[in-house]
Design an enzyme around this catalytic site. Sequence first.
Site, PDB file in Angstrom:
ATOM      1  CE1 TYR A 125     130.608  47.662 -27.172  1.00  0.00           C
ATOM      2  CE2 TYR A 125     131.060  46.238 -25.316  1.00  0.00           C
ATOM      3  CZ  TYR A 125     130.503  47.389 -25.834  1.00  0.00           C
ATOM      4  OH  TYR A 125     129.858  48.268 -25.011  1.00  0.00           O
ATOM      5  CE  LYS A 174     116.107  50.753 -32.278  1.00  0.00           C
ATOM      6  NZ  LYS A 174     115.084  51.413 -31.450  1.00  0.00           N
ATOM      7  CG  ASP A 207     114.223  51.525 -28.148  1.00  0.00           C
ATOM      8  OD1 ASP A 207     114.132  50.310 -28.420  1.00  0.00           O
ATOM      9  OD2 ASP A 207     113.831  52.406 -28.932  1.00  0.00           O
ATOM     10  CG  ASP A 231     129.148  46.578 -21.874  1.00  0.00           C
ATOM     11  OD1 ASP A 231     129.219  46.275 -20.667  1.00  0.00           O
ATOM     12  OD2 ASP A 231     129.969  47.327 -22.438  1.00  0.00           O
TER      13      ASP A 231
END
Length: 335
Positions: A125, A174, A207, A231
């Site tokens: 972002y 991740k 995930d 987010d």
Amino acid sequence: MSQQRITVIKGDGIGPDIVDAALQILDKVGCNFEYDFADAGLMALENHGELLPQETLDLIAKNKVTLKGPLTTPVGEGFTSINVSLRKRFELYANLRPVLSFKGTKARYEDIDIITVRENTQGMYSGLGQVVSDDGSEAEAMSKITRDGAEAIVTFAYELARREGRKKVTAVHKANILKSTSGLFLKVAREIGEKYPDIESTEMIVDNTCMQLVMNPHQFDVIVTTNLFGDILSDLCAGLVGGLGMAPGANIGKDCAIFEAVHGSAPDIAGKNLANPTSVILASVQMLEYLDMSDKADNIRQALKEVIESGDRTTRDLGGEHGTTDFTQAVLDRL
Ligand SMILES: NC(=O)c1ccc[n+]([C@@H]2O[C@H](COP(=O)([O-])OP(=O)(O)OC[C@H]3O[C@@H](n4cnc5c(N)ncnc54)[C@H](O)[C@@H]3O)[C@@H](O)[C@H]2O)c1
């Protein structure tokens, strides 16, 4: 001691109704704040010709503490998100989003108490390197994580855990795929975790975290993660406790903080006295904790809990038949 001055942005749509509710409650518990009211969003565009007038920015900088209602960002080119602009301008690097379940609501589980600490200015972002090729067939954007940024957010999460007597911090990443950016974040998270032996440190791939949050949320206490993952995960957490109407957010920087309802301006119910003011009331509870006024914060949280769990004058989204003003009065009656 001089009185604490708070900048208040009532915001658009349901904003003025729910922020007024929060101010009545803050006054009722004797906070004795002085308020400076400022415009932003659609209201500011109409009154001043711009979404974020300089006068508003000056008041946010001067008072250092702001309570903000939801803002409408007009659809169309040329309008950048006001929230993203504020986070960048005031370097509000930590986004703190707690969720707490109340009995008798649409919460999926009982006894949920999770805080997501989201890095608020870097990662996907940051807005860096946004390019679309001339023929529109390719698009790219840059994600950048710095060691300083990762250290700041992870340290913030551990300090918060220690201050609040929380037991566990889970670093969500991740790093198996995003080896550079998420890899650096995880490396820093492990290093910082070692400095806090009193707190359990765990790590989880994003995930899997989504699935685990849905199936077994009680294993989580504090989650610390990068911007995009934070987010998404914090909205998932809000879904566990009955939706965004119950979720507050604090944007905290080194010397400035903005507390807000997480949901939008709800134009469909604006001006109808239907809005649930819980999230902005909980945002003001976060503000009191930031200002070391925890006793007053606890009082408000307890009154809110009693109203919601007893169903006394609750709003329609909570299964009741009342409006914003009745709900607010029910909380005021308990204080
Ligand atoms: N933090 C912010 O300032 C913020 C966040 C999200 C969206 N927005 C803006 O808000 C506007 C509307 O966005 P949207 O419709 O996608 O999302 P929204 O959150 O305003 O509304 C989504 C749904 O939730 C309901 N809802 C929201 N808050 C509620 C409350 N307190 N009580 C009862 N019901 C509530 C609404 O009635 C609507 O049905 C847009 O202009 C958007 O840009 C602002």
